[in-house]
Design a protein around this motif. Structure first.
Motif, short mmCIF file in Angstrom:
data_model
loop_
_atom_site.label_atom_id
_atom_site.label_comp_id
_atom_site.label_asym_id
_atom_site.label_seq_id
_atom_site.Cartn_x
_atom_site.Cartn_y
_atom_site.Cartn_z
N MET A 1 0.85 -1.18 0.00
CA MET A 1 0.00 0.00 0.00
C MET A 1 0.89 1.23 0.00
SD MET A 1 -2.71 1.33 2.90
CE MET A 1 -3.85 0.00 2.76
N SER A 2 0.51 2.23 -0.73
CA SER A 2 1.30 3.46 -0.81
C SER A 2 1.07 4.32 0.43
CB SER A 2 0.92 4.23 -2.08
OG SER A 2 -0.45 4.56 -2.04
N GLN A 3 1.77 5.43 0.47
CA GLN A 3 1.64 6.37 1.57
C GLN A 3 0.19 6.87 1.66
OE1 GLN A 3 4.00 7.89 3.67
NE2 GLN A 3 5.67 6.62 2.99
N ILE A 4 -0.26 7.11 2.87
CA ILE A 4 -1.59 7.67 3.07
C ILE A 4 -1.41 9.15 3.38
CG2 ILE A 4 -3.63 7.66 4.56
CD1 ILE A 4 -3.19 4.64 4.85
N ASP A 5 -1.92 9.99 2.49
CA ASP A 5 -1.80 11.43 2.63
C ASP A 5 -3.08 11.95 3.28
OD1 ASP A 5 -1.41 14.14 2.51
OD2 ASP A 5 -1.26 14.24 0.33
N ALA A 6 -3.03 12.13 4.58
CA ALA A 6 -4.22 12.58 5.31
C ALA A 6 -4.46 14.07 5.16
CB ALA A 6 -4.10 12.21 6.79
N SER A 7 -3.53 14.80 4.52
CA SER A 7 -3.76 16.23 4.30
C SER A 7 -4.64 16.45 3.07
CB SER A 7 -2.43 16.97 4.13
OG SER A 7 -1.77 16.54 2.93
N ASP A 8 -4.86 15.42 2.27
CA ASP A 8 -5.70 15.48 1.09
C ASP A 8 -6.95 14.63 1.38
OD1 ASP A 8 -7.00 15.02 -1.33
OD2 ASP A 8 -5.15 14.74 -2.47
N PHE A 9 -8.08 15.29 1.62
CA PHE A 9 -9.30 14.58 2.02
C PHE A 9 -9.70 13.53 0.99
CE2 PHE A 9 -13.87 13.95 2.37
CZ PHE A 9 -13.99 13.64 3.72
N SER A 10 -9.61 13.86 -0.27
CA SER A 10 -10.01 12.89 -1.32
C SER A 10 -9.13 11.66 -1.28
CB SER A 10 -9.92 13.55 -2.70
OG SER A 10 -10.87 14.57 -2.81
N ALA A 11 -7.83 11.85 -1.14
CA ALA A 11 -6.90 10.71 -1.09
C ALA A 11 -7.14 9.87 0.16
CB ALA A 11 -5.45 11.21 -1.14
N ALA A 26 -1.67 -0.58 9.52
CA ALA A 26 -0.34 -1.11 9.19
C ALA A 26 0.40 -0.17 8.26
CB ALA A 26 -0.47 -2.50 8.57
N ALA A 27 -0.27 0.35 7.25
CA ALA A 27 0.37 1.27 6.30
C ALA A 27 0.77 2.57 7.00
CB ALA A 27 -0.57 1.56 5.14
N ILE A 28 -0.08 3.07 7.86
CA ILE A 28 0.21 4.32 8.57
C ILE A 28 1.42 4.15 9.49
CG2 ILE A 28 -0.68 5.88 10.38
CD1 ILE A 28 -3.46 5.53 8.99
N GLN A 29 1.49 3.02 10.17
CA GLN A 29 2.61 2.77 11.08
C GLN A 29 3.94 2.71 10.34
OE1 GLN A 29 0.63 -0.68 13.10
NE2 GLN A 29 1.58 0.28 14.89
N GLN A 30 3.92 2.26 9.09
CA GLN A 30 5.15 2.09 8.33
C GLN A 30 5.63 3.36 7.65
OE1 GLN A 30 4.35 -1.19 5.69
NE2 GLN A 30 4.26 -2.68 7.35
N GLN A 31 4.76 4.34 7.49
CA GLN A 31 5.17 5.53 6.77
C GLN A 31 5.83 6.55 7.70
OE1 GLN A 31 1.33 6.57 5.05
NE2 GLN A 31 1.23 8.44 6.27
N GLU A 32 6.58 7.44 7.09
CA GLU A 32 7.28 8.46 7.87
C GLU A 32 6.27 9.31 8.64
OE1 GLU A 32 10.28 12.21 7.13
OE2 GLU A 32 10.17 10.64 5.63
N GLY A 33 6.53 9.52 9.91
CA GLY A 33 5.62 10.27 10.76
C GLY A 33 4.64 9.37 11.50
N VAL A 35 1.59 7.19 13.03
CA VAL A 35 0.25 7.54 13.49
C VAL A 35 0.18 9.01 13.87
CG1 VAL A 35 -1.52 7.10 15.24
CG2 VAL A 35 -0.25 5.18 14.25
N ASP A 36 1.18 9.52 14.58
CA ASP A 36 1.13 10.92 15.01
C ASP A 36 1.14 11.87 13.81
OD1 ASP A 36 0.95 10.47 17.78
OD2 ASP A 36 3.11 10.14 17.90
N GLY A 37 1.91 11.52 12.77
CA GLY A 37 1.95 12.36 11.58
C GLY A 37 0.60 12.41 10.88
N VAL A 38 -0.04 11.26 10.73
CA VAL A 38 -1.34 11.21 10.07
C VAL A 38 -2.39 11.94 10.91
CG1 VAL A 38 -3.23 9.65 9.43
CG2 VAL A 38 -0.90 9.18 8.66
N LEU A 39 -2.38 11.70 12.22
CA LEU A 39 -3.36 12.39 13.08
C LEU A 39 -3.13 13.90 13.05
CD1 LEU A 39 -3.70 9.97 16.12
CD2 LEU A 39 -5.40 10.44 14.33
#
Length: 145
Positions: A1-11, A26-33, A35-39
């Motif tokens: 799974m690719s990065q999850i960009d939570a700053s883009d609502f559509s994505a 799982a994807a969020i935990q593996q990306q830079e930042g 859970v805290d970055g996504v939140l």
């Protein structure tokens, strides 16, 4: 799974729709930042979508406790004087505290889960002013996916 960009609502909405809660977390935990970055991105987006006209002079503090395999992530939202500010951490004397798992939280904010249904099934726990918890969400304009 690719990065999850939570700053883009559509994505974010598309990622939530395509994947299970477990895959999302799982994807969020593996990306830079992590859970805290996504939140951080999610709560910044919520602050931006705050509509002061809908809040009609209300003031409140909402405590969020979002659980993930890495622990509980606390965020405080303060609404006062037509502003909405969010910060990581615990608020003193929140009007309401909302507790839920990360995947369910992402589904709720993207409109892919019903808050009342999450509450009735025990996936969303609310303490404090329950009536307020039902009404304050209308103070935000949900972006169009």
């Amino acid at each position: 799974m690719s990065q999850i960009d939570a700053s883009d609502f559509s994505a974010l909405s598309a990622a939530v729709e395509r994947h299970s809660n477990e895959e999302l977390v799982a994807a969020i935990q593996q990306q830079e930042g992590g859970v805290d970055g996504v939140l951080g991105q999610v709560f910044a987006g919520m602050a931006e979508s705050f509509n002061p006209a809908k809040a009609a002079g209300q003031q409140a503090t909402v405590q969020y406790e979002i659980s993930s395999p890495t622990g509980t992530h606390e965020w405080a939202m303060r609404i006062a004087d037509g502003n909405c500010e969010v910060e990581e951490g615990r608020a003193e004397s929140p009007r309401v505290t909302i507790r839920m798992a990360l995947g369910d939280f992402l589904r709720l904010i993207t409109g892919q889960a019903n808050g009342m249904q999450l509450f009735m099934t025990g996936k969303l726990k609310v303490s404090g002013d329950l009536f307020f918890a039902q009404t304050y969400q209308s103070w935000f304009d949900r972006p169009q996916a």
